[in-house]
Design a protein around this motif. Structure first.
Motif, mmCIF file in Angstrom:
data_model
loop_
_atom_site.group_PDB
_atom_site.id
_atom_site.type_symbol
_atom_site.label_atom_id
_atom_site.label_comp_id
_atom_site.label_asym_id
_atom_site.label_seq_id
_atom_site.Cartn_x
_atom_site.Cartn_y
_atom_site.Cartn_z
ATOM 1 N N SER A 58 7.733 50.642 9.316
ATOM 2 C CA SER A 58 8.554 50.195 8.192
ATOM 3 C C SER A 58 7.678 49.461 7.184
ATOM 4 O O SER A 58 6.642 48.907 7.518
ATOM 5 C CB SER A 58 9.643 49.271 8.704
ATOM 6 N N GLY A 87 3.170 38.087 13.728
ATOM 7 C CA GLY A 87 3.501 39.506 13.706
ATOM 8 C C GLY A 87 4.887 39.808 14.250
ATOM 9 O O GLY A 87 5.661 40.541 13.652
ATOM 10 N N ALA A 88 5.224 39.258 15.386
ATOM 11 C CA ALA A 88 6.522 39.524 16.008
ATOM 12 C C ALA A 88 6.964 38.262 16.723
ATOM 13 O O ALA A 88 6.207 37.683 17.505
ATOM 14 C CB ALA A 88 6.424 40.687 16.990
ATOM 15 N N ARG A 89 8.186 37.841 16.461
ATOM 16 C CA ARG A 89 8.694 36.589 17.032
ATOM 17 C C ARG A 89 9.362 36.819 18.376
ATOM 18 O O ARG A 89 9.932 37.874 18.614
ATOM 19 C CB ARG A 89 9.731 35.986 16.106
ATOM 20 N N GLU A 117 0.555 47.230 8.579
ATOM 21 C CA GLU A 117 -0.113 48.491 8.274
ATOM 22 C C GLU A 117 -0.495 48.613 6.796
ATOM 23 O O GLU A 117 -1.580 49.080 6.464
ATOM 24 C CB GLU A 117 0.772 49.682 8.670
ATOM 25 N N GLN A 174 8.631 45.383 14.416
ATOM 26 C CA GLN A 174 8.770 46.060 13.129
ATOM 27 C C GLN A 174 8.452 47.544 13.181
ATOM 28 O O GLN A 174 8.309 48.179 12.156
ATOM 29 C CB GLN A 174 7.871 45.380 12.107
ATOM 30 N N TYR A 219 -5.751 47.372 15.975
ATOM 31 C CA TYR A 219 -4.364 46.896 15.881
ATOM 32 C C TYR A 219 -3.983 46.179 17.162
ATOM 33 O O TYR A 219 -4.028 46.780 18.249
ATOM 34 C CB TYR A 219 -3.407 48.078 15.689
ATOM 35 N N THR A 258 -3.346 46.393 5.788
ATOM 36 C CA THR A 258 -4.498 46.902 6.543
ATOM 37 C C THR A 258 -5.125 48.093 5.814
ATOM 38 O O THR A 258 -6.338 48.139 5.587
ATOM 39 C CB THR A 258 -4.048 47.334 7.956
ATOM 40 N N LEU A 289 0.225 45.248 14.611
ATOM 41 C CA LEU A 289 1.334 46.131 14.258
ATOM 42 C C LEU A 289 2.268 45.387 13.311
ATOM 43 O O LEU A 289 2.531 44.200 13.501
ATOM 44 C CB LEU A 289 2.091 46.576 15.505
ATOM 45 N N THR A 293 4.933 39.300 7.204
ATOM 46 C CA THR A 293 5.752 40.269 7.928
ATOM 47 C C THR A 293 7.184 39.729 7.892
ATOM 48 O O THR A 293 7.392 38.536 7.619
ATOM 49 C CB THR A 293 5.324 40.388 9.406
ATOM 50 N N THR A 294 8.138 40.566 8.194
ATOM 51 C CA THR A 294 9.538 40.108 8.181
ATOM 52 C C THR A 294 9.755 39.014 9.223
ATOM 53 O O THR A 294 10.442 38.024 8.963
ATOM 54 C CB THR A 294 10.482 41.294 8.433
ATOM 55 N N ASP A 295 9.150 39.181 10.405
ATOM 56 C CA ASP A 295 9.327 38.164 11.439
ATOM 57 C C ASP A 295 8.760 36.816 11.010
ATOM 58 O O ASP A 295 9.356 35.767 11.271
ATOM 59 C CB ASP A 295 8.639 38.616 12.740
ATOM 60 N N ASP A 314 -1.125 44.675 19.566
ATOM 61 C CA ASP A 314 0.289 44.879 19.846
ATOM 62 C C ASP A 314 0.749 43.757 20.772
ATOM 63 O O ASP A 314 0.380 43.724 21.951
ATOM 64 C CB ASP A 314 0.497 46.242 20.524
ATOM 65 N N TYR A 328 -4.839 51.709 19.178
ATOM 66 C CA TYR A 328 -3.888 52.404 18.307
ATOM 67 C C TYR A 328 -4.639 53.088 17.178
ATOM 68 O O TYR A 328 -5.329 52.427 16.394
ATOM 69 C CB TYR A 328 -2.905 51.415 17.688
ATOM 70 N N SER A 336 13.299 42.740 17.185
ATOM 71 C CA SER A 336 12.660 42.341 15.932
ATOM 72 C C SER A 336 11.291 42.971 15.716
ATOM 73 O O SER A 336 10.670 42.748 14.706
ATOM 74 C CB SER A 336 12.512 40.822 15.888
ATOM 75 N N VAL A 343 1.689 50.875 29.643
ATOM 76 C CA VAL A 343 0.948 49.641 29.944
ATOM 77 C C VAL A 343 1.630 48.894 31.090
ATOM 78 O O VAL A 343 0.979 48.486 32.059
ATOM 79 C CB VAL A 343 0.857 48.734 28.690
ATOM 80 N N ARG A 396 3.904 51.028 25.447
ATOM 81 C CA ARG A 396 4.206 49.790 26.176
ATOM 82 C C ARG A 396 4.734 50.085 27.578
ATOM 83 O O ARG A 396 4.431 49.349 28.526
ATOM 84 C CB ARG A 396 5.208 48.970 25.365
ATOM 85 N N TYR A 450 3.376 43.259 22.313
ATOM 86 C CA TYR A 450 4.121 43.720 23.485
ATOM 87 C C TYR A 450 3.192 44.209 24.597
ATOM 88 O O TYR A 450 3.563 44.211 25.768
ATOM 89 C CB TYR A 450 5.126 44.801 23.103
ATOM 90 N N VAL A 451 2.006 44.631 24.237
ATOM 91 C CA VAL A 451 1.012 44.991 25.252
ATOM 92 C C VAL A 451 0.555 43.726 25.977
ATOM 93 O O VAL A 451 0.421 43.704 27.203
ATOM 94 C CB VAL A 451 -0.177 45.731 24.598
#
Lengths: 411, 411
Positions: free
Chosen positions: A8, A115-117, A47, B6, A69, A50, A44, A157-159, A71, B69, B4, B54, B51, A73-74
């Motif tokens: 996005s 990046g992500a909350r 983008e 993105q 990048y 970047t 992530l 970022t949005t977060d 991540d 990535y 959340s 992983v 993910r 979540y990784v």
């Protein structure tokens, strides 16, 4: 850019503005030289900036732009499901890579900002604090060697935007954060580079005046703060422009509004209360942080949230509970004037004076004191300054000299 | 997983199904061992399966999962704006990393499938063909050394799905592609691993019968195809299960429906017409490919689209215009039965017999022929088989033996 990319949009700003910001990061920031290899660490959700940075670096003649990048979540999966050895471990090629960046005189760019909350909120704080990857200690070596021209800049970022502006709708929050970041970074000026040189010259003057005084210690006084911090005989104040061993000038941080040095890691005594929340990476935040120092070491760490994570970080090694940096920030910069908590060190540390647990920048002391500065695998800044925190210099003769009052230089 | 993040959802399937697929990739595919470091190569837009893989690898006891990535727009920026030397170049640490993956007996997993369409369409085909990063030649060395247990599996994306199913709405296309991939990979079976072992046993039987025959050459005959391809004295047919030097069994590809060997790179004569479009990476496709071979070398390459890119790829080095692999595929597999063009080698090559330009898998010949197999920095498969392409074996005595007729084994 093709609309079919599955990430996005993170940049609700004109492509031309994004490109101006990228040019500032690659040019004034990292000062990428023709033929250089550029390492770009990003995340992530970042983008678009970047890719603008990559294009800008190639236009300046970069030989290769190597993009990593991250991540979150990784990392979450490692902390959740990894064995105990997985937490401290990172593969050998990451160490080799960072050392080769220095050996081969590469440029380095990092895009920071949340990046992500919420990705780490429910995890074991002790495992979380032990896991620092992709930050690895070799980065501090390469920084101290002065072999890479590098910069870190923020990418909204949005977060991140909804963390900073919880009362706004996500789209408005993102637009507002972009506007603030571009303002802070002087991208809204006709000539951002010229605007930065005016500010950088002012910071150079402040550091010269501090260096003329050669204080033995600094005294911080304010609500919940009464800390005396010793300096080393050769502690030398520096500001945001750095030079590599080959003479390439670069700005390690955009923005930069600070003047900083390495304190004596054995002389910090008293209590200090953080004036901004401390961002611990990946959206984890310590707020209401209060630390008591004795003989340079943090002997009590309390907080409303995140105390355990800070304690675990400070327990990583011998130097992790001692100070490696003290930085003074006046109220003339663009961050402080916005009166916004950004929950990210790069911005918040430029709003207020701060200290850092962990490793020192050895360049800020003379040769004879390089063995005395703090060493650690961590470097964790926390804000302690503000309009109601007085900073006083203490000379070797014991004289007290006002340095900052209500955020304004007194010397 | 936090809503959340993105990145848009790429997996319109239940989390449990995604996990079953990840378990198949990590287990039967790469066969990750406790304590192993795992290298995972993926792409933006494949975050959810990444993910899940992983998490699965850590649950199996992986020591670390190192995720890379790939961003096709970063590659686009290099090809658009990079200097001439930027096109062929990659930093030394990438070579070191791949070699260390072998030295340290790591596991490797790659998630393929078209990530983003149209990113390279308007670029210089010659520069595009020269730029192979992140594929680097050291991967072939590590594969041939047999030091890593590895697998490549597909990850559906919306861009890939709408390429394969242009008549469906994007969401339907993505759901359909996931359904097909999970069916092909036997994830829709009660026990996917058991289902795979049945098929793998059948492939082993086919390769045994081919190896008993020890053909001198194969003859391919069909519409636009009349090619005689020499085999080496020790060319040995292999199928989808591989073993590392330490005896770890793994499936280099999921799915795998082929039996393959290394041909004699000096003996290919005649004309061959591709029966499926050739996916050249990042959504670039060569269709209607027609190649004339003389003495093993491709001397004419024509196509309706993409001919220049194929020619440039085949001009990369001496071995790039000669053949390194011949593979036979029957019509019993699950890919061919779907009658779908997937525009990605991993799936299409398992629908039809195929050849590959470039490097050979040296394990498919005996010691005495290892110096004779093809060597190259490329390995590019293209499909030449189908129901109307007959495959005939030619013995050393000149006898012709039917091998495949209408996709069915004759031996």
């Amino acid at each position: 850019m093709d609309a079919s990319t599955q990430t996005s949009s993170s940049a609700p700003i004109p492509a031309q503005t994004l490109e101006r910001y990228a040019e500032l990061i690659v040019g004034l920031g990292a000062n990428v030289q023709p033929g250089q290899v550029v390492s770009l660490r990003t995340e992530l959700g970042k983008e678009e900036l970047t890719r603008a940075v990559v294009a800008s670096a190639y236009r300046r003649g970069a030989k290769f732009v190597d993009v990593e990048y991250f991540d979150p979540y990784v990392r979450r999966a490692r902390i959740l499901h990894g064995s105990d050895e997985a937490i401290d471990f990172y593969p050998s090629w990451h160490r080799d890579r960072v050392l080769q960046l220095g050996e081969q005189r590469c440029a380095r760019i990092g895009l920071s900002g949340v990046g992500a909350r919420g990705v780490f909120d429910d995890l074991d704080p002790e495992r979380l604090a032990r896991d620092r990857f992709p930050f690895i200690p070799e980065y501090m070596q390469v920084i101290n060697d002065g072999t890479t021209n590098w910069t870190g800049a923020g990418c909204p970022t949005t977060d991140w935007a909804t963390l900073v502006h919880p009362d706004l709708e996500p789209e408005e929050a993102l637009a507002r954060l972009w506007e603030q970041v571009l303002h802070i970074c002087r991208v809204d000026e006709d000539d951002p580079v010229a605007a930065w040189h005016v500010r950088l010259d002012a910071l150079k003057e402040a550091r010269s005046r501090l260096n003329e005084r050669r204080f033995d210690a600094l005294h911080f006084e304010g609500p919940g703060t009464d800390l005396t911090l010793g300096l080393l005989p050769t502690s030398t104040w520096d500001s945001g422009i750095a030079q590599t061993v080959d003479g390439i000038a670069h700005l390690p941080n955009i923005p930069t509004e600070e003047t900083f040095t390495a304190p004596d890691p054995s002389r910090a005594d008293g209590v200090v209360t953080a004036t901004k929340p401390l961002q611990l990476g990946g959206g984890m935040v310590a707020s209401g942080l209060r630390i008591r120092f004795e003989g340079g070491r943090a002997v009590e760490i309390d907080a409303e949230t995140g105390a355990e994570a800070v304690r675990a970080r400070c327990a990583r090694d011998e130097g992790a509970s001692r100070l490696g940096e003290v930085a003074l920030v006046d109220r003339e910069g663009r961050v402080g004037a916005l009166d916004t908590v950004f929950y990210t060190t790069l911005f918040d540390e430029n709003a207020a004076s701060h200290l850092a647990f962990g490793s020192a920048y050895v360049d800020t002391v003379g040769e004879e004191d390089r063995g005395r500065v703090n060493e650690s695998s961590i470097h964790m800044d926390f804000m302690i300054g503000g309009d109601d925190v007085d900073v006083t210099g203490i000379t070797h003769a014991g004289e007290r000299v006002p340095v900052l009052r209500r955020g304004t230089w007194q010397i």
